[in-house]
Write a protein that holds these residues in place. Structure first.
Motif, PDB file in Angstrom:
ATOM      1  N   THR A 158      36.818 103.962  66.731  1.00 45.87           N
ATOM      2  CA  THR A 158      36.547 105.162  67.531  1.00 45.87           C
ATOM      3  C   THR A 158      37.237 105.131  68.888  1.00 45.87           C
ATOM      4  N   LYS A 160      30.619 113.205  62.664  1.00 38.91           N
ATOM      5  CA  LYS A 160      32.039 113.521  62.780  1.00 38.91           C
ATOM      6  C   LYS A 160      32.239 114.861  63.485  1.00 38.91           C
ATOM      7  N   TYR A 202      34.435 111.518  65.127  1.00 39.02           N
ATOM      8  CA  TYR A 202      34.580 110.266  64.380  1.00 39.02           C
ATOM      9  C   TYR A 202      33.361 109.997  63.508  1.00 39.02           C
ATOM     10  N   LYS A 225      34.179 104.799  57.998  1.00 39.01           N
ATOM     11  CA  LYS A 225      34.503 104.814  59.420  1.00 39.01           C
ATOM     12  C   LYS A 225      35.980 104.518  59.647  1.00 39.01           C
ATOM     13  N   ASN A 240      37.826 107.358  58.713  1.00 40.05           N
ATOM     14  CA  ASN A 240      37.272 108.498  59.435  1.00 40.05           C
ATOM     15  C   ASN A 240      37.023 109.672  58.495  1.00 40.05           C
TER      16      ASN A 240
END
Lengths: 202, 202
Positions: free
Chosen positions: A119, B99, B104, B177, B180
Motif C-alpha cells: 500500500t 479498495k 488498496y 493485497k 490489489n
DNA sequence: ATTTTAGTTGACCGTTCGGTAAAGTCAACC
DNA sequence: GGTTGACTTTACCGAACGGTCAACTAAAAT
C-alpha cells in the motif's frame, strides 16, 4: 566482475539479508552500507533510492529462488505429485535452517515485502506481483503435467489451481512465521494435495 | 466513557486505521497523535510505548473482528458449510469496500502486522499468535458442527483442518493485497471446501 | 478548603532517517 | 601526458523518529 559490480553486489546481498531477516522499514540505507562496507555516497551512485535497490533485491531473490528451489524441486525426474512433495520438503528444511540461524522462521521473502509495502510503494508492489507470476507459471506447468499423468482431473483449471496453491503456500508460511514454528510447514503444506484434487494422495 | 478514556479511544482508533492502511513502521506516534487530536505527552500518559499501543490496537481489532464478522458469519442459523460461504462473502465485501475507500486491498490486519513485526517485536508476535488462536477456535467449532451434520468426514482432525483453513484464508488475502484485486477473494476462497473435505460442495 | 489524582500541554532530547553535493582517487583510453 | 568517466569519500541537509519532562488545568476525594 568489475570492482564497481562487486560493490553493488555487496549492497544487494546485505540489503537482501537484512530486509528478509527484519523488514524493509527497519533496515536503513546507513545500516545496509555499513554491513556491505560501502560509503553512503557510493550507495547512491549505484541506486537512485532505497526502493530502487529493493526492486533489484527482489529480482535477485526471484532468480535465486528459481534456481535453488523451484527448478530442483520441480525437475521432471519425478511424477508431478512427487515433485510437490519434494518442494514441500525443501521449503520445510529452509525454514528450519532459518530458525536455527536467526532464531526466527522468516517465512516467504516476497510475501513479507508484499504485505509491508503493497500500500506504500506501487513500484515494489508491482515487482512482487511479477515475482508471484513467475512462480505461478512453474505451478501451472507442473499441474498440466499432473493432468497429463492422470494424477488430477484433466478438466481442472490449471491456472486457477496454481493461484490457489500459491496462496496456500504463502498462508502456511505466514502462519509458521507468526507462530515461529517451522514444523507447521511440514504439517500443513501437504494439504495442498486436496486443493489440487490429487486422486491418490501419498 | 470518561474524558480520559475518550482520548485513549481516539488514539486507538487512529492508530488502528493508520497502521492497517499503511504499516506499523510507516506510521509514527506523531502522526497518530495529530490524527487523534491529542498531544504527544498525552499519548505517553496512556501508553508506555508505541508497541504497547499496538498490542492494545490488536486486542481491539480482535474484538471488532469477532463481533462484526466471525459471530454473524458463523451464527448457527445455517448449515456449517453455508456459514463458510457467508464468511467468504463477508470477507469479499469487506475487501471491496476497503479498495473503494483507500484505493488498496488491505488484506488481513493481523496478517499484515504479523509479517512485518514477528521478527522484531516478540510481544507483538505473541499477541498476533493469540489472535489467530481466537479465530482458530471459531473454525474448530464450525468444523465440529460440520462433522456432526455429516458434511465432512467424522474422523477428520478438526484442529488441523482449522489451522489449514486459517492459513489458506491468510494466503488468499495476501495474494489479493499483492495484486490489489478483491475479486481474488471471491474466486479463491471457495476452494477452502476442498481443504475441509466437504462432501457436497456448493 | 485542601490535597490528590487524572489528564493535558508544548518544548525538548539525542538519534536516525533518506538523500545530496562536492571533492578526490584511480585506471583505462587516446 | 592528459582527459575521461567510473567509483569513492566525507561532510552535510532538513525532517522525522520514539520518547522525556516539567509545568499546568480541572475535577474529584477527603
Amino acid at each position: 566482475m568489475s570492482k564497481g559490480q562487486e560493490t553493488k553486489q555487496r549492497l544487494l546481498d546485505s540489503a537482501q539479508e537484512l530486509m528478509y531477516s527484519r523488514s524493509y522499514s527497519d533496515v536503513g540505507v546507513q545500516e545496509i552500507c555499513k554491513d556491505a562496507k560501502v560509503q553512503k555516497g557510493s550507495f547512491y551512485h549505484f541506486f537512485s533510492s532505497k526502493s530502487a535497490l529493493t526492486v533489484e533485491v527482489l529480482e535477485q531473490l526471484k532468480m535465486q529462488m528459481i534456481e535453488s528451489i523451484l527448478l530442483p524441486a520441480f525437475a521432471k525426474d519425478l511424477t508431478p505429485s512427487k515433485r510437490f512433495e519434494r518442494f514441500i520438503e525443501y521449503a520445510y528444511q529452509y525454514q528450519v535452517q532459518l530458525k536455527e540461524e536467526y532464531g526466527y522462521v522468516l517465512g516467504c521473502p516476497m510475501g513479507n515485502i508484499a504485505l509491508e509495502m503493497s500500500t506504500q510503494n506501487e513500484e515494489i508492489r508491482k515487482k512482487v506481483e511479477a515475482l508471484f507470476e513467475s512462480i505461478f507459471y512453474v505451478f501451472v506447468d507442473v499441474l498440466d503435467d499432473a493432468k497429463a499423468a492422470g494424477e488430477i482431473d484433466e478438466n481442472a483449471d490449471s491456472s486457477e489451481l496454481a493461484q490457489v496453491c500459491l496462496a496456500y503456500g504463502e498462508g502456511v508460511l505466514l502462519v509458521a512465521k507468526t507462530k515461529n514454528d517451522p514444523e507447521l510447514v511440514k504439517k500443513l503444506l501437504p494439504h495442498v494435495s486436496k486443493l489440487m484434487g490429487l486422486k491418490n494422495p501419498g
